[in-house]
Every structure is written in C-alpha cells, then in structure tokens.
Scaffold this motif. Structure first.
Motif, PDB file in Angstrom:
ATOM      1  N   GLY A 194      -3.535  10.881 -18.982  1.00  0.00           N
ATOM      2  CA  GLY A 194      -4.616  12.178 -19.284  1.00  0.00           C
ATOM      3  C   GLY A 194      -5.311  12.561 -18.063  1.00  0.00           C
ATOM      4  N   ALA A 195      -6.788  12.342 -18.857  1.00  0.00           N
ATOM      5  CA  ALA A 195      -7.313  13.620 -17.578  1.00  0.00           C
ATOM      6  C   ALA A 195      -8.099  12.369 -16.230  1.00  0.00           C
ATOM      7  N   LEU A 196      -7.786  10.469 -16.733  1.00  0.00           N
ATOM      8  CA  LEU A 196      -8.018   9.846 -15.543  1.00  0.00           C
ATOM      9  C   LEU A 196      -6.322   9.755 -15.890  1.00  0.00           C
ATOM     10  N   ASN A 197      -5.618  10.274 -14.827  1.00  0.00           N
ATOM     11  CA  ASN A 197      -4.626   9.870 -14.072  1.00  0.00           C
ATOM     12  C   ASN A 197      -4.809   9.962 -12.836  1.00  0.00           C
ATOM     13  N   ARG A 198      -5.867  10.589 -12.152  1.00  0.00           N
ATOM     14  CA  ARG A 198      -5.675  11.154 -11.037  1.00  0.00           C
ATOM     15  C   ARG A 198      -6.800   9.481 -10.603  1.00  0.00           C
ATOM     16  N   THR A 199      -7.982   9.312 -11.667  1.00  0.00           N
ATOM     17  CA  THR A 199      -9.086   8.151 -11.535  1.00  0.00           C
ATOM     18  C   THR A 199      -8.547   7.491 -10.983  1.00  0.00           C
ATOM     19  N   ALA A 200      -7.273   7.050 -11.827  1.00  0.00           N
ATOM     20  CA  ALA A 200      -6.367   5.648 -11.909  1.00  0.00           C
ATOM     21  C   ALA A 200      -5.291   5.805 -10.257  1.00  0.00           C
ATOM     22  N   TYR A 201      -5.021   6.796 -10.138  1.00  0.00           N
ATOM     23  CA  TYR A 201      -4.469   5.944  -8.888  1.00  0.00           C
ATOM     24  C   TYR A 201      -5.852   5.894  -7.877  1.00  0.00           C
ATOM     25  N   CYS A 202      -6.488   6.825  -7.478  1.00  0.00           N
ATOM     26  CA  CYS A 202      -7.704   6.295  -6.677  1.00  0.00           C
ATOM     27  C   CYS A 202      -8.106   4.507  -7.068  1.00  0.00           C
ATOM     28  N   PHE A 203      -8.372   4.082  -8.404  1.00  0.00           N
ATOM     29  CA  PHE A 203      -8.453   2.537  -8.597  1.00  0.00           C
ATOM     30  C   PHE A 203      -7.318   2.136  -7.565  1.00  0.00           C
ATOM     31  N   THR A 204      -6.867   1.979  -8.009  1.00  0.00           N
ATOM     32  CA  THR A 204      -4.854   1.578  -7.757  1.00  0.00           C
ATOM     33  C   THR A 204      -4.841   1.788  -5.811  1.00  0.00           C
ATOM     34  N   THR A 205      -5.569   2.513  -5.249  1.00  0.00           N
ATOM     35  CA  THR A 205      -5.203   2.760  -4.088  1.00  0.00           C
ATOM     36  C   THR A 205      -6.690   2.053  -3.437  1.00  0.00           C
ATOM     37  N   ALA A 206      -7.702   2.200  -3.766  1.00  0.00           N
ATOM     38  CA  ALA A 206      -8.256   1.319  -3.660  1.00  0.00           C
ATOM     39  C   ALA A 206      -8.304  -0.885  -3.163  1.00  0.00           C
ATOM     40  N   LEU A 207      -7.966  -1.016  -4.792  1.00  0.00           N
ATOM     41  CA  LEU A 207      -7.085  -2.322  -5.087  1.00  0.00           C
ATOM     42  C   LEU A 207      -6.452  -2.533  -4.443  1.00  0.00           C
ATOM     43  N   ALA A 208      -5.380  -1.545  -3.737  1.00  0.00           N
ATOM     44  CA  ALA A 208      -4.388  -2.066  -2.431  1.00  0.00           C
ATOM     45  C   ALA A 208      -4.607  -2.381  -1.338  1.00  0.00           C
ATOM     46  N   LEU A 209      -5.909  -1.420  -1.010  1.00  0.00           N
ATOM     47  CA  LEU A 209      -6.335  -1.936  -0.022  1.00  0.00           C
ATOM     48  C   LEU A 209      -7.264  -2.827   0.187  1.00  0.00           C
ATOM     49  N   GLN A 210      -7.644  -3.075  -0.811  1.00  0.00           N
ATOM     50  CA  GLN A 210      -9.483  -4.993  -0.386  1.00  0.00           C
ATOM     51  C   GLN A 210      -7.897  -5.551  -0.208  1.00  0.00           C
ATOM     52  N   ILE A 211      -6.465  -5.577  -1.186  1.00  0.00           N
ATOM     53  CA  ILE A 211      -5.945  -7.030  -1.036  1.00  0.00           C
ATOM     54  C   ILE A 211      -5.129  -6.958   0.906  1.00  0.00           C
ATOM     55  N   ILE A 212      -5.031  -5.724   1.131  1.00  0.00           N
ATOM     56  CA  ILE A 212      -5.052  -5.698   1.733  1.00  0.00           C
ATOM     57  C   ILE A 212      -5.827  -6.411   3.009  1.00  0.00           C
ATOM     58  N   MET A 213      -7.127  -5.615   3.334  1.00  0.00           N
ATOM     59  CA  MET A 213      -8.019  -6.845   3.770  1.00  0.00           C
ATOM     60  C   MET A 213      -8.563  -7.973   3.549  1.00  0.00           C
ATOM     61  N   ARG A 214      -8.560  -8.082   2.545  1.00  0.00           N
ATOM     62  CA  ARG A 214      -8.383 -10.006   1.569  1.00  0.00           C
ATOM     63  C   ARG A 214      -7.063 -10.547   2.146  1.00  0.00           C
ATOM     64  N   TYR A 215      -5.639 -10.454   2.190  1.00  0.00           N
ATOM     65  CA  TYR A 215      -4.793 -11.375   2.761  1.00  0.00           C
ATOM     66  C   TYR A 215      -4.636 -10.930   4.154  1.00  0.00           C
ATOM     67  N   TRP A 216      -5.185  -9.632   4.747  1.00  0.00           N
ATOM     68  CA  TRP A 216      -5.306  -9.607   6.201  1.00  0.00           C
ATOM     69  C   TRP A 216      -4.417 -10.727   7.555  1.00  0.00           C
ATOM     70  N   PHE A 275       0.919  -1.002  -0.086  1.00  0.00           N
ATOM     71  CA  PHE A 275      -0.289   0.019   0.283  1.00  0.00           C
ATOM     72  C   PHE A 275       0.795   1.489  -0.208  1.00  0.00           C
ATOM     73  N   ILE A 276       1.962   1.264   0.594  1.00  0.00           N
ATOM     74  CA  ILE A 276       2.613   2.438   1.135  1.00  0.00           C
ATOM     75  C   ILE A 276       3.728   2.924  -0.694  1.00  0.00           C
ATOM     76  N   VAL A 277       3.686   1.773  -0.839  1.00  0.00           N
ATOM     77  CA  VAL A 277       4.607   1.940  -2.399  1.00  0.00           C
ATOM     78  C   VAL A 277       3.793   1.930  -3.641  1.00  0.00           C
ATOM     79  N   GLN A 278       2.606   1.467  -3.244  1.00  0.00           N
ATOM     80  CA  GLN A 278       1.918   2.134  -4.246  1.00  0.00           C
ATOM     81  C   GLN A 278       1.437   3.261  -4.042  1.00  0.00           C
ATOM     82  N   HIS A 279       0.751   3.759  -3.225  1.00  0.00           N
ATOM     83  CA  HIS A 279       0.237   5.725  -2.730  1.00  0.00           C
ATOM     84  C   HIS A 279       1.611   6.130  -2.886  1.00  0.00           C
TER      85      HIS A 279
END
Length: 267
Positions: free
Chosen positions: A99-121, A78-82
């Motif tokens: 382009g304009a989807l840069n921030r969208t991609a950042y938020c999506f990868t953050t959500a994905l990293a959080l889901q991985i943490i919650m799934r495999y904690w 999560f820290i590396v991604q963020h």
C-alpha cells in the motif's frame, strides 16, 4: 477509529525512520564514492594503485580478477534491485501488498543495497591506475580542485532533490496522503508532470557523472564503478521533446514568479 489512528501513527513512524536510514546511507555513499578516494590521494595513507605492475600481469592476477568479480556482483545486485522494484508488474504487485509503504520499501531496499556495496566493495590495489596526478604542484592542487567540484556537485544534487518533491521521492507524502484519504500524490499532479517523472526519476545525471569520473587517480575498480553507473544512468532516462518543452515552460513560469516578487519588493 482508534485502530485507524494507531495504524496511521505506525505508518508515519515507519516512513520517518526509513527517511533517517536513507539519509545516513546517502551520507555514507557520498563519503564512499567521492571524498574517500580524494582524501587518500592527498594524504597517501593508502596505496590505491600499483603502477609498477604491467597491465598484462595485472589482468592475469587472480586477486585482481577476484576483486573485480565481487565488485561487479555488488553492482549487479544494486541494478537488479533498483530496476526490478521499479518495473510496473512488480511495482503493482508490491503496491497491492504494501500500500502506502511501497515507496518507503523501495527506498529502504535501495539504501540496503548501497550499504552492502560500501561494506563489501573490494579495492583493486594490484593493478596500475588509468591516470594518476602525482607531479607537484598538481599532486596537491588537483585533488583540492576535485574536492571543491565534488562538494559543489553534491550541493547541487541535494538542492535539486529538495526542489524535486523530496518527501514524495522518500515515500513520506504517500503515507501522509494515505492517512488523509487523498490517494496517491502522483494522481494530483498534471499528466505532463506524471509523464516527466516517469522518464526522469533521477534528475542529477550530469552532477553524478562529474563525481564518478573527476578524480586525481582512476583505479581499475573505480573505472568499473564509474562505467557501470554511468551506463545505467544513461539507459534509465528517456527524456524527449515533450518533456524538455514542459521543463522549459515550468522554468519560465518560476522565473516569472521570481521577477514579479522582486518587482513587488522594490515597490
């Protein structure tokens, strides 16, 4: 013209779907980090600690060390991604591609990293708790107090995010401005506001600190989570006197507007 309109609809659909994913992940994260531990403490359905095990024995247990190693790896992911995607060279490179989807991609990868943490904690149940409130009547009242304060903190966090230009944080405004040909939303903000945002992208440190540390029982894996995220939040912010002065000016301005509105209503 038709292709540009179709592209605009595609961008808007993508960022709105991403907003739904981020919202769902945020709700899951609240449950994971806050209410799950408090609920288990109240009901006693799941043992979160083994207080009868000495610390010397627990810290040599392979299952305890293995769980901590997995959890540390998840937090590192999560820290590396963020941090990596927010680093200026990487951010500029992704901006040239997405382009304009840069921030969208950042938020999506953050959500994905959080889901991985919650799934495999991996909860550490084979070690004693650092503290655990189990003596009546505090075994009931203190978890309820924690629940109330956690609820209040999450309400404040959600309110601050809404005030702090939530569409821009999610990438919705970037896509909207791009479709209208207005450029980057940050370019329309004052230099002092841009400077503040570069230093304070997560304006909820105090509330998150309360959520991370105020618990009826502090297990070893929760200590790792709280200490790592608290350290990361502390290092990620660099407010100075200029930022604080700007915040005070803006706060006084909003309070003055509120007072003027109230005076007009009384008249």
């Amino acid at each position: 013209m038709a292709s540009a309109r179709l592209l605009g609809w595609a961008l808007c659909t993508t960022t709105l779907l991403n907003s739904a994913v981020v919202f769902i992940s945020g709700a899951d994260f609240i449950r994971f980090i806050s209410f799950r531990t408090i609920y288990h403490n109240i009901t006693g359905d799941t043992a979160i600690c083994q207080d009868s095990t000495p610390w010397a024995v627990a810290l040599q247990d392979s299952s305890v060390l293995g769980s901590l190693f997995v959890d540390l790896g998840l937090l590192a992911l999560f820290i590396v991604q963020h941090s990596l995607l927010a680093w200026s060279p990487v951010k500029q490179a992704l901006q040239s591609v997405l382009g304009a989807l840069n921030r969208t991609a950042y938020c999506f990868t953050t959500a994905l990293a959080l889901q991985i943490i919650m799934r495999y904690w991996q909860p550490v149940t084979g070690a004693p708790c650092l503290w655990s409130v189990r003596q009546p009547p505090w075994s009931i009242w203190f978890p309820l107090l924690c629940f109330s304060l956690h609820f209040l903190c999450w309400a404040i966090i959600c309110s601050i995010l809404m005030i702090f230009d939530y569409p821009e944080l999610l990438g919705i405004k970037q896509v909207y401005y791009s479709c209208l040909g207005l450029g980057d939303p940050l370019s329309h903000k004052s230099p002092r506001a841009q400077r503040l945002l570069s230093h304070l992208r997560h304006p909820v440190c105090l509330e998150l600190g309360v959520v991370l540390w105020l618990l009826p029982a502090m297990s070893l894996d929760r200590l790792l989570l709280a200490a790592t995220l608290s350290t990361y939040l502390a290092l990620a912010h660099s407010l100075d006197k200029q930022d604080l002065a700007y915040l005070c000016v803006q706060l006084n301005h909003k309070l003055q507007l509120f007072a003027d509105t109230s005076d007009h209503k009384e008249e």
